[in-house]
Write a protein that holds these residues in place. Structure first.
Motif, short mmCIF file in Angstrom:
data_model
loop_
_atom_site.label_atom_id
_atom_site.label_comp_id
_atom_site.label_asym_id
_atom_site.label_seq_id
_atom_site.Cartn_x
_atom_site.Cartn_y
_atom_site.Cartn_z
N TYR A 10 0.85 -1.20 0.00
CA TYR A 10 0.00 0.00 0.00
C TYR A 10 0.88 1.25 0.00
O TYR A 10 0.61 2.20 -0.74
N ALA A 11 1.94 1.24 0.80
CA ALA A 11 2.85 2.39 0.83
C ALA A 11 3.45 2.63 -0.56
O ALA A 11 3.53 3.78 -1.02
N THR A 51 -8.79 7.65 0.00
CA THR A 51 -7.64 7.53 0.87
C THR A 51 -7.96 8.07 2.26
O THR A 51 -7.58 7.48 3.27
N LEU A 52 -8.70 9.18 2.31
CA LEU A 52 -9.13 9.71 3.60
C LEU A 52 -10.02 8.69 4.31
O LEU A 52 -9.90 8.48 5.51
N GLU A 122 -8.00 -0.93 -4.93
CA GLU A 122 -8.67 0.31 -5.33
C GLU A 122 -7.66 1.35 -5.82
O GLU A 122 -7.83 1.93 -6.89
N LEU A 123 -6.63 1.58 -5.04
CA LEU A 123 -5.66 2.62 -5.39
C LEU A 123 -4.87 2.26 -6.64
O LEU A 123 -4.67 3.11 -7.51
N VAL A 124 -4.43 1.02 -6.74
CA VAL A 124 -3.65 0.61 -7.92
C VAL A 124 -4.52 0.72 -9.18
O VAL A 124 -4.06 1.18 -10.22
N THR A 125 -5.78 0.33 -9.06
CA THR A 125 -6.68 0.42 -10.22
C THR A 125 -6.87 1.86 -10.64
O THR A 125 -6.77 2.20 -11.84
N ALA A 152 -8.22 -8.87 -6.35
CA ALA A 152 -9.40 -8.73 -7.21
C ALA A 152 -9.98 -10.08 -7.60
O ALA A 152 -11.19 -10.28 -7.58
N ARG A 153 -9.10 -11.01 -7.92
CA ARG A 153 -9.59 -12.35 -8.32
C ARG A 153 -10.18 -13.10 -7.14
O ARG A 153 -11.06 -13.94 -7.32
#
Length: 195
Positions: A10-11, A51-52, A122-125, A152-153
């Motif tokens: 995540y970082a 993110t918040l 979510e963030l990577v997408t 996701a899978r």
């Protein structure tokens, strides 16, 4: 059961998103993204707001009370707005205990590690969405995308999606697609045409 600590990935995903957001110019904000209902400005608003939300969850608060869109950000303020919530979310998840504690997220009550893994996805997408919208100005880190694809899978095992799922029905990945491209296809996205 989440066995990998999602925090390092995540970082890295937040670093990648921050670097990409820093490249956005005000004249690009009205441009299209692969997420059909979002232009670049709305996508940035969703990334900052989402993110918040996971920061508040990590702090032990009610993330569902946080609207997953940021309001009132100036056209040239997106990088600063994201950096502020990025620092907050990383601090919020620093404690190992948060990973095992149950938290409430939009898809239910789950251990914190599973919630944060979902936010890696979510963030990577959305970082891929933004990269596509901006004409792919930076190289994307494959490792968070591989992790996000595995998440996701697992959470969306069937390629067909209903109207209650925030992602479209899976599409075939383009031949030779990298991890980001395979993730995007699994979540129903198509690359934007680039000249």
């Amino acid at each position: 059961m989440e066995t990998i600590d999602p925090r390092p990935l995540y970082a890295r995903a937040t670093e990648q998103a921050a670097a990409l957001i820093a490249t956005v110019r005000p004249e690009q904000l009205a441009g299209p993204t692969p997420c059909a209902e979002f232009d670049v400005r709305t996508l940035l608003s969703h990334v900052v707001g989402g993110t918040l939300r996971i920061a508040v969850v990590g702090e032990g608060g009610d993330g569902l009370a946080v609207r997953p869109f940021a309001d009132g950000v100036a056209d040239d303020g997106w990088s600063d707005a994201y950096e502020e919530v990025r620092e907050r979310v990383l601090a919020a998840w620093a404690s190992d205990a948060r990973l095992a504690e149950p938290v409430k997220v939009p898809w239910g009550e789950v251990p914190g590690g599973q919630a944060l893994a979902g936010y890696v996805m979510e963030l990577v997408t959305h970082t891929w969405d933004l990269a596509e919208a901006l004409g792919r100005p930076t190289e994307l880190d494959p490792e968070p995308a591989e992790f996000a694809l595995a998440v996701a899978r697992r959470v969306l095992p069937e390629p067909e999606r209903d109207a209650d799922t925030p992602f479209d029905t899976a599409r075939p990945a383009p031949e030779g697609a990298d991890a980001h491209g395979r993730l995007a296809a699994w979540l129903g996205r198509s690359p934007l045409p680039h000249d």
